[in-house]
Design a protein around this motif. Structure first.
Motif, PDB file in Angstrom:
ATOM      1  N   ILE A 237       0.873  -1.180   0.000  1.00 40.66           N
ATOM      2  CA  ILE A 237       0.000   0.000   0.000  1.00 40.66           C
ATOM      3  C   ILE A 237       0.908   1.226   0.000  1.00 40.66           C
ATOM      4  N   ASP A 238       0.780   2.049  -1.041  1.00 39.77           N
ATOM      5  CA  ASP A 238       1.696   3.178  -1.221  1.00 39.77           C
ATOM      6  C   ASP A 238       1.738   4.075   0.018  1.00 39.77           C
ATOM      7  N   ARG A 239       3.023   4.440   0.433  1.00 40.88           N
ATOM      8  CA  ARG A 239       3.318   5.403   1.505  1.00 40.88           C
ATOM      9  C   ARG A 239       2.745   4.991   2.859  1.00 40.88           C
TER      10      ARG A 239
ATOM     11  N   ASP B 100      -5.068  -0.639  13.841  1.00 41.92           N
ATOM     12  CA  ASP B 100      -4.983   0.723  13.318  1.00 41.92           C
ATOM     13  C   ASP B 100      -4.821   0.716  11.806  1.00 41.92           C
ATOM     14  N   LEU B 101      -4.067  -0.253  11.297  1.00 42.15           N
ATOM     15  CA  LEU B 101      -3.884  -0.336   9.854  1.00 42.15           C
ATOM     16  C   LEU B 101      -5.211  -0.600   9.147  1.00 42.15           C
ATOM     17  N   LEU B 102      -6.013  -1.507   9.700  1.00 46.43           N
ATOM     18  CA  LEU B 102      -7.295  -1.831   9.059  1.00 46.43           C
ATOM     19  C   LEU B 102      -8.296  -0.691   9.191  1.00 46.43           C
ATOM     20  N   ARG B 103      -8.149   0.125  10.238  1.00 50.93           N
ATOM     21  CA  ARG B 103      -9.076   1.262  10.393  1.00 50.93           C
ATOM     22  C   ARG B 103      -8.656   2.461   9.555  1.00 50.93           C
ATOM     23  N   ASN B 104      -7.485   2.434   8.998  1.00 50.92           N
ATOM     24  CA  ASN B 104      -6.976   3.569   8.225  1.00 50.92           C
ATOM     25  C   ASN B 104      -7.789   3.737   6.951  1.00 50.92           C
ATOM     26  N   ALA B 105      -8.290   4.958   6.733  1.00 53.99           N
ATOM     27  CA  ALA B 105      -9.142   5.216   5.575  1.00 53.99           C
ATOM     28  C   ALA B 105      -8.395   4.975   4.269  1.00 53.99           C
ATOM     29  N   ALA B 106      -7.107   5.361   4.234  1.00 53.68           N
ATOM     30  CA  ALA B 106      -6.341   5.167   3.002  1.00 53.68           C
ATOM     31  C   ALA B 106      -6.146   3.687   2.713  1.00 53.68           C
ATOM     32  N   VAL B 107      -5.939   2.885   3.777  1.00 53.17           N
ATOM     33  CA  VAL B 107      -5.778   1.444   3.585  1.00 53.17           C
ATOM     34  C   VAL B 107      -7.081   0.842   3.078  1.00 53.17           C
ATOM     35  N   GLN B 108      -8.210   1.253   3.663  1.00 53.52           N
ATOM     36  CA  GLN B 108      -9.499   0.730   3.208  1.00 53.52           C
ATOM     37  C   GLN B 108      -9.772   1.119   1.763  1.00 53.52           C
TER      38      GLN B 108
ATOM     39  N   TRP C  42     -14.944  -8.352   9.678  1.00 51.09           N
ATOM     40  CA  TRP C  42     -14.944  -6.879   9.642  1.00 51.09           C
ATOM     41  C   TRP C  42     -15.579  -6.452   8.333  1.00 51.09           C
ATOM     42  N   THR C  43     -16.196  -5.265   8.351  1.00 51.50           N
ATOM     43  CA  THR C  43     -16.745  -4.698   7.120  1.00 51.50           C
ATOM     44  C   THR C  43     -16.004  -3.405   6.817  1.00 51.50           C
ATOM     45  N   LEU C  44     -15.446  -3.269   5.608  1.00 49.27           N
ATOM     46  CA  LEU C  44     -14.750  -2.036   5.204  1.00 49.27           C
ATOM     47  C   LEU C  44     -15.778  -1.014   4.764  1.00 49.27           C
TER      48      LEU C  44
END
Length: 363
Positions: A254-256, A294-302, A352-354
């Motif tokens: 995942i970029d950056r 925290d990674l899974l909750r990150n909007a950019a990751v989702q 989990w649901t994104l």
């Protein structure tokens, strides 16, 4: 030939007309020491002022005393000059009277002679008074010379004290020079120690960088090894629970932000499809659970996962080799599965649901 009143009067008149004669008369009457006394005193005053500032107050008192004595001497000389002037005026008046009366009558000559005799007696009395004043002057000069001798003695003592202070100053300066040399030597030693410390620190930093590179290479090796073990363990885990892998387990950068150590689409025993998201940690502790959540909750990751085609529920799973007991409760609260290489499943993953808003999980 006897010195007469007329001769004295003529002498006075000549002295009044010739300044150089009066200077010569003063030179004869006054000693060289007294004539040179003001100049000598001024020179001495300059010398004392230049060398001994601490004698200024004593010198000032001496000057005041000398000024008072000089004023007294000037006053007495003025009185003597006034007496001589009065005597000259008296002689002049009598001489004029004598000349006038000599032309008038011989009888007056006898009277003038008698008057001359009386005036001579007065002059003798004045001369005795002058001698007395001269004696007083000589005594004053002796007293002045005594005081100058005392001042010279005081000057000598002060010079000796100055010499002692100068020697003490030289000793203190030598001590200061030695202390400065010692200080500079210590600063040089300190600078050398600082240089060696900096060199040692540079070596330590260099070794630390080398160790970090070694550690990074080791981490990459261990990471690849653990990730390889993770694939085998997850395949067994899914097969044991009736899940079917619909695609190979792969990593996803995942970029950056970072990367997911494993992602794969699976079908459950009930026929429903889901996405398995895997994090690999050699040591599985509380921090690993927090970071994965925290990674899974990150909007950019989702957003990146949705762009990759992830739809529907996801099953978060952390695979590890060594477990920190504190991670168990945190994993249950975060609804993240824990899978150990040697112990198998410790916590079952919950779906989990994104969401588009990012990060909230299904209850």
């Amino acid at each position: 030939m006897a010195f007469t009143i007329t001769d004295f009067h003529d002498l006075v008149r000549l002295l009044e007309q010739h300044e150089e004669w009066r200077k010569e008369l003063r030179r004869l009457l006054l000693t060289d020491e007294l004539l040179n006394l003001p100049n000598a005193f001024r020179e001495l005053h300059k010398l004392v002022d230049r060398r001994f500032a601490e004698l200024a107050e004593a010198q000032r008192r001496t000057e005041e005393a000398l000024a008072a004595h000089r004023a007294e001497t000037d006053r007495r000389f003025a009185e003597l000059a006034e007496a001589l002037r009065n005597l000259s005026e008296t002689f002049t008046a009598h001489r004029q009277e004598f000349l006038e009366y000599r032309a008038e009558t011989d009888r007056r000559f006898a009277e003038l002679a008698e008057a001359q005799r009386r005036h001579y007696e007065e002059f003798a009395a004045h001369r005795q008074e002058f001698v007395a004043h001269r004696q007083e002057f000589l005594e004053y000069r002796a007293e002045t010379e005594r005081r100058f001798a005392e001042l010279a003695e005081a000057q000598r003592r002060h010079y000796e004290e100055f010499a002692a202070h100068r020697q003490e100053f030289v000793a203190h300066r030598q001590e200061f020079l030695e202390y400065r040399a010692e200080t500079e030597r210590r600063f040089a030693e300190l600078a050398e120690a600082q240089r060696r410390t900096e060199e040692t620190l540079r070596q330590v930093l260099l070794r630390q960088e080398q160790f970090q590179r070694t550690l990074d290479r080791f981490g990459q090796t261990v990471g690849v090894t653990v990730e390889g073990q993770m694939v085998e363990a997850v395949q067994r885990y899914l097969a044991e629970r009736g899940y079917v892998l619909l695609e190979p387990i792969a990593t996803l950068a995942i970029d950056r932000i970072g990367e997911l150590d494993g992602i794969a689409r699976v079908r459950g025993p009930d026929g429903e499809e889901a996405w398995l998201l895997i994090s690999v940690k050699a040591r599985l502790g509380p921090r690993a659970v927090h970071d994965f959540a925290d990674l899974l909750r990150n909007a950019a990751v989702q957003e990146a996962l949705r762009a990759y085609g992830v739809r529907g529920p996801v099953l978060p799973l952390i695979f590890g080799v060594v477990l920190d007991r504190r991670a168990l409760e945190l994993a249950r609260e975060a609804r993240i599965g824990l899978l150990l290489q040697a112990q198998g499943e410790l916590v079952a993953p919950q779906p989990w649901t994104l969401e588009a808003s990012g990060g909230s999980e299904d209850p």
